[in-house]
Design a protein around this motif. Structure first.
Motif, PDB file in Angstrom:
ATOM      1  N   MET A 148       0.691  -1.166  -0.240  1.00 12.54           N
ATOM      2  CA  MET A 148       0.000   0.012   0.126  1.00 12.54           C
ATOM      3  C   MET A 148       1.007   1.336   0.091  1.00 12.54           C
ATOM      4  N   ASN A 149       0.554   2.230  -0.873  1.00 14.48           N
ATOM      5  CA  ASN A 149       1.303   3.341  -0.892  1.00 14.48           C
ATOM      6  C   ASN A 149       0.628   4.189   0.062  1.00 14.48           C
ATOM      7  N   ILE A 150       1.615   5.413   0.349  1.00 13.44           N
ATOM      8  CA  ILE A 150       1.215   6.330   1.435  1.00 13.44           C
ATOM      9  C   ILE A 150       0.195   7.129   1.165  1.00 13.44           C
ATOM     10  N   LEU A 151      -0.250   7.459  -0.026  1.00 17.83           N
ATOM     11  CA  LEU A 151      -1.480   8.291  -0.205  1.00 17.83           C
ATOM     12  C   LEU A 151      -2.666   7.283  -0.205  1.00 17.83           C
ATOM     13  N   GLN A 152      -2.713   6.005  -0.576  1.00 20.87           N
ATOM     14  CA  GLN A 152      -3.665   5.180  -0.217  1.00 20.87           C
ATOM     15  C   GLN A 152      -3.810   5.211   1.484  1.00 20.87           C
ATOM     16  N   LYS A 153      -2.793   5.044   1.945  1.00 23.97           N
ATOM     17  CA  LYS A 153      -2.890   4.864   3.500  1.00 23.97           C
ATOM     18  C   LYS A 153      -3.631   6.132   4.209  1.00 23.97           C
ATOM     19  N   LEU A 154      -3.135   7.226   3.684  1.00 25.29           N
ATOM     20  CA  LEU A 154      -3.624   8.403   4.185  1.00 25.29           C
ATOM     21  C   LEU A 154      -4.902   8.346   3.691  1.00 25.29           C
ATOM     22  N   SER A 155      -5.344   8.171   2.730  1.00 21.32           N
ATOM     23  CA  SER A 155      -6.792   8.262   2.357  1.00 21.32           C
ATOM     24  C   SER A 155      -7.914   7.165   3.189  1.00 21.32           C
ATOM     25  N   GLU A 156      -7.081   6.046   3.542  1.00 20.93           N
ATOM     26  CA  GLU A 156      -8.074   5.364   4.465  1.00 20.93           C
ATOM     27  C   GLU A 156      -8.079   5.708   6.081  1.00 20.93           C
ATOM     28  N   LYS A 201     -11.330  11.137   0.424  1.00 17.11           N
ATOM     29  CA  LYS A 201     -11.452  10.431  -1.079  1.00 17.11           C
ATOM     30  C   LYS A 201      -9.954  10.587  -1.581  1.00 17.11           C
ATOM     31  N   TYR A 202      -9.652   9.254  -2.091  1.00 17.68           N
ATOM     32  CA  TYR A 202      -8.133   9.098  -2.621  1.00 17.68           C
ATOM     33  C   TYR A 202      -7.683  10.446  -3.347  1.00 17.68           C
ATOM     34  N   ASP A 203      -8.581  10.942  -4.380  1.00 17.40           N
ATOM     35  CA  ASP A 203      -8.275  12.245  -5.399  1.00 17.40           C
ATOM     36  C   ASP A 203      -7.820  13.097  -4.464  1.00 17.40           C
ATOM     37  N   ASN A 204      -8.814  13.543  -3.533  1.00 16.68           N
ATOM     38  CA  ASN A 204      -8.573  14.671  -2.882  1.00 16.68           C
ATOM     39  C   ASN A 204      -7.259  14.551  -2.329  1.00 16.68           C
ATOM     40  N   VAL A 205      -6.698  13.459  -1.564  1.00 17.98           N
ATOM     41  CA  VAL A 205      -5.461  13.262  -0.998  1.00 17.98           C
ATOM     42  C   VAL A 205      -4.341  13.468  -1.898  1.00 17.98           C
ATOM     43  N   VAL A 206      -4.473  12.955  -3.067  1.00 16.58           N
ATOM     44  CA  VAL A 206      -3.497  13.269  -4.128  1.00 16.58           C
ATOM     45  C   VAL A 206      -3.473  14.799  -4.602  1.00 16.58           C
ATOM     46  N   LYS A 207      -4.434  15.442  -4.766  1.00 14.57           N
ATOM     47  CA  LYS A 207      -4.522  16.917  -5.050  1.00 14.57           C
ATOM     48  C   LYS A 207      -3.866  17.669  -3.880  1.00 14.57           C
TER      49      LYS A 207
END
Length: 82
Positions: A1-9, A14-20
């Motif tokens: 699991m990557n860092i952004l997915q972990k933050l999202s969970e 939402k994953y897209d909001n984390v990325v942005k």
């Protein structure tokens, strides 16, 4: 699991909001600026949530870097001991 997915969970964002949001932070934007002027990009995250995300992002990136350094050090030590 990557860092952004972990933050999202972990933060239930939402994953897209984390990325942005991470892109905005990496570009040097401050949390107050993002909270006030980039709500449409972050999905209306509050400044408190942005701080939590930033703190956790920093922690996870540092942890990932530390794991990598330990791996490289142990591999190098092992390789030279042969």
């Amino acid at each position: 699991m990557n860092i952004l997915q972990k933050l999202s969970e972990e933060l239930d964002i939402k994953y897209d909001n984390v990325v942005k949001t991470v892109e905005l932070l990496d570009e040097g934007n401050t949390i107050p600026f993002i909270a006030r002027y980039r709500k449409e990009i972050t999905g209306n995250l509050t400044d408190e949530t942005l701080r939590q995300l930033n703190d956790r992002l920093t922690y996870l990136r540092n942890l990932q870097e530390r794991k990598y350094l330990i791996y490289i050090t142990s591999y190098t030590t092992w390789a030279y001991s042969i």
